[in-house]
Enzyme design. Structure first.
Site, short mmCIF file in Angstrom:
data_model
loop_
_atom_site.label_atom_id
_atom_site.label_comp_id
_atom_site.label_asym_id
_atom_site.label_seq_id
_atom_site.Cartn_x
_atom_site.Cartn_y
_atom_site.Cartn_z
CD GLU A 49 -3.06 -0.92 0.12
OE1 GLU A 49 -3.01 0.05 -0.64
OE2 GLU A 49 -3.94 -1.81 0.02
CG ASP A 104 -5.61 -7.32 -7.57
OD1 ASP A 104 -4.64 -7.70 -6.88
OD2 ASP A 104 -6.39 -6.44 -7.18
CD GLU A 145 -14.27 -5.53 -1.80
OE1 GLU A 145 -14.76 -4.62 -2.49
OE2 GLU A 145 -13.05 -5.60 -1.58
CD GLU A 170 -10.33 -2.04 -8.46
OE1 GLU A 170 -11.39 -1.52 -8.03
OE2 GLU A 170 -9.26 -2.02 -7.82
C1 DMJ Z 1 -6.15 0.22 -5.50
O1 DMJ Z 1 -5.48 0.64 -4.37
C2 DMJ Z 1 -5.22 -0.43 -6.46
O2 DMJ Z 1 -5.84 -0.42 -7.70
C3 DMJ Z 1 -4.87 -1.84 -6.07
O3 DMJ Z 1 -4.10 -2.51 -7.04
C4 DMJ Z 1 -6.07 -2.68 -5.77
N1 DMJ Z 1 -7.24 -1.91 -5.78
C5 DMJ Z 1 -7.27 -0.68 -5.08
C6 DMJ Z 1 -8.57 0.02 -5.28
O4 DMJ Z 1 -9.64 -0.82 -5.35
#
Ligand code: DMJ
Length: 626
Positions: free
Chosen positions: A200, A345, A449, A468
């Site tokens: 993060e 992801d 979610e 997204e």
């Molecule tokens: C974001 O912080 C980034 O896109 C991360 O890769 C996963 N998704 C969150 C937002 O949903």
């Protein structure tokens, strides 16, 4: 009466059959689960208010009144497209998009950002996040160190301000961008006793500092005058300082896969967890690579690359898939679920984006292998999106070792995938997955979610303003041209009054009841608003040919720059590893955001549904919309 008993018996039989199928669940495999699609259970009755809101949204999408949203019907035709004909879906979603409406929606997206940003500055700065209902700031939860949902992200470093920097630039707001950069330089320190998640801190903070630095130092200044008087690379130095504080996560790990968390003052906490998710450990390469290449110091890219290679070496020999949680000391997979959403992801995303940015062929090779395994084991449904028979393609969660279905939900994070498919030119498949998520959005006015495709209901009900779906919409729009359905969705998004609170936009706690949570995550300003704005801002410098940009996983804009294409790390790997690495020349790379590398749909399809209406109807049925 006899016929009544017959109907009741049939009903009971059908219910029993549903119960049986539901109980049998994942073990039956996807194809057997086509049954519930053919006989969808009646959608749970929604409360009258929710139903009314949905009808209003639907009416809005068709040109009825929707608050701020311009009246579509009255504008139609002025955009120059042929009036749509054909069935209901074609009438509703085909045709040109009027320029006046586009401008109004662009301005609405801009206002949306401004409302969130201004309120953050007024009520929350210098804290990390805005609580939009109580109009207060929020920092790390010092009272409860185990509150990871908060503490992983909030580091006591004005997170929202940092994360929003390049959105200000993309929107051309130079005065606020310059003010915000100065504030960051003057007030933010990373010398703080905060234990944050390495991932993060990297994507939200490091990525944004680097992006803003690149924008400030760009000689072309495409977004207007974003230069900072007497700028002395302060943001780059801050990024360096933060990355050095994250480095202890890469030490004392037997596999090279980093610890998930680090204290910015004291390093890895003594009681640290040895398990990390794959995306968290394996999606650091873009930011760490940019930093290394800008500084001329290979350390950062090297540790990030080592982590990717370590994870890659642990993939299953049989399926080529990776799990979602791994032990950093033993390399043992603690989570064997392989999917495209949470936990994996951005791992896939960064294999491709590292290649786009740095041109290292090994990144593309890993991505291509991973994509093949995804197609082989995760993709279910008919072979072609727009042809043939069978269920619409979706991507499911399977066991990494045998490819067997593990559950029947997909999560909202997975909605980024059609955007990634656009970047590799798999546009047709992207259309189908996007349409599926779009249908879920239409049903709830947001993405829950987790959505259970077998039960046709959400499994996890909150929506924290994630980007997204908008991100994929934006990227698909780049290759599909004028296509109203996407913009309809966004129109609804811009107008999702449910999220609007007194001082900003709030997380939806429950997508059906529309109750709220007092939290506005920083990615709302860095990603959701940015992609919404860009969708309607056709004149944006990002879209001008000659300007080549890529978005990081947090939506931060980085230019495809020659400076980033000289690798510094090669000398640090073994000869064997080196042999496999063949560097592509810069001119072999095509822009990630231009349509040149994409299988752009033919012009005659520009004003038509990209997905045949029968298939759209099928998807709507599948999510219980009709
Ligand atoms: C974001 O912080 C980034 O896109 C991360 O890769 C996963 N998704 C969150 C937002 O949903």
């Amino acid at each position: 009466m006899q016929w009544r008993s017959l109907v009741l018996a049939l009903l009971a039989l059908r219910l029993a059959l549903h119960a049986l199928l539901w109980l049998a669940g994942p073990s039956l495999g996807f194809y057997q689960q086509r049954f519930p699609f053919a006989f969808p259970p009646a959608p749970a009755r929604r409360p009258a208010a929710a139903a009314a809101a949905e009808e209003e949204r639907e009416a809005a999408a068709q040109g009825g009144s929707c608050g701020d949203c311009p009246h579509w019907g009255s504008l139609r035709g002025r955009g120059g497209g042929a009036p749509p004909a054909g069935d209901e879906y074609e009438r509703r979603y085909s045709g040109a998009f009027p320029a006046a409406l586009r401008v109004q929606l662009r301005d609405a997206a801009r206002r949306m950002f401004a409302f969130g940003y201004d309120n953050y500055m007024a009520h929350a700065f210098p804290q990390d996040e805005l609580n939009p209902i109580e109009c207060r700031g929020r920092g790390p939860d010092r009272a409860d160190p185990l509150n990871l949902n908060i503490n992983d992200v909030l580091g006591n470093y004005s997170l929202t301000l940092i994360d929003a920097l390049d959105t200000l630039a993309v929107m051309g707001n130079s005065s606020e961008f310059q003010k915000a950069v100065k504030l960051v330089i003057d007030t933010v320190s990373f010398d703080t006793d905060s234990t944050v998640q390495v991932f993060e801190a990297t994507i939200r903070v490091l990525g944004s500092l680097l992006s803003a630095h690149i924008i400030i130092t760009d000689v072309k200044q495409p977004f207007g005058d974003m230069s900072i008087k007497d700028y002395d690379d302060e943001l780059l130095h801050m990024a360096h300082d933060l990355a050095v504080r994250l480095l202890p996560a890469f030490e004392n790990t037997k596999t090279g896969i980093p610890y998930p968390r680090v204290n910015l003052k004291k390093g890895v906490p003594p009681d640290s967890n040895n398990e990390t998710c794959t995306a968290g450990a394996g999606s650091l390469l873009v930011e760490f690579g940019i930093l290394s290449r800008l500084l001329g110091d290979s350390t950062f890219e090297w540790v990030a690359r080592r982590a990717v290679k370590a994870l890659w070496s642990l993939r299953s020999n049989d399926t080529g898939l990776l799990g979602n949680v791994v032990n950093i000391q033993t390399g043992h997979w603690a989570g064997k679920q392989s999917g495209l959403g949470a936990g994996l992801d951005s791992f896939y995303e960064y294999l491709l984006k590292s290649y786009i940015l740095f041109g290292e062929k090994e990144d593309l090779e890993m991505f291509n292998d991973a994509y093949r395994s995804i197609q082989n084991y995760l993709r279910r449904g008919r072979e072609a999106c727009n042809e043939g028979e069978g269920d619409p393609p979706i991507y499911v969660n399977v066991n990494m070792f045998n490819g067997k279905l593990m559950n029947t939900w997909i999560d909202s994070l997975q909605a980024f995938f059609p955007g990634l498919q656009v970047l590799i030119g798999d546009v047709e498949d992207a259309i189908c997955l996007h349409a599926f998520y779009y249908a879920i959005w239409k049903r709830y006015g947001a993405l829950p979610e987790r959505y259970n495709w077998q039960l046709q209901a959400p499994d996890v009900l909150f929506y924290p303003l994630r980007p997204e779906l908008v991100e994929s919409t934006y990227l698909l729009y780049q290759v599909l041209g004028t296509f109203l359905v996407f913009r309809h969705m966004v129109c609804m998004n811009v107008l999702t009054v449910e999220n609007m609170s007194k001082c900003g936009y709030a997380t939806l706690h429950h997508v059906i009841e529309k109750s709220k949570e007092d939290r506005m995550e920083s990615f709302f300003l860095s990603e959701t608003c940015k992609y919404l704005y860009l969708l309607f801002d056709e004149e944006n410098p990002l879209h001008k040919s000659g300007n080549k940009y890529m978005f990081t996983t947090e939506g931060h804009v980085v230019s495809l720059d020659k400076r980033l294409r000289d690798s510094l790390w090669r000398d640090m790997f073994t000869e064997e590893e080196e042999k496999n690495v063949e560097k592509l020349k810069p001119n072999e790379l095509k822009s990630a955001n231009s349509s040149s590398n994409c299988n752009r749909v033919p012009d005659e399809r520009r004003y038509l549904l990209p997905l045949k209406s029968i298939y759209m109807r099928q998807i709507d049925q599948m999510v219980g919309l009709i």
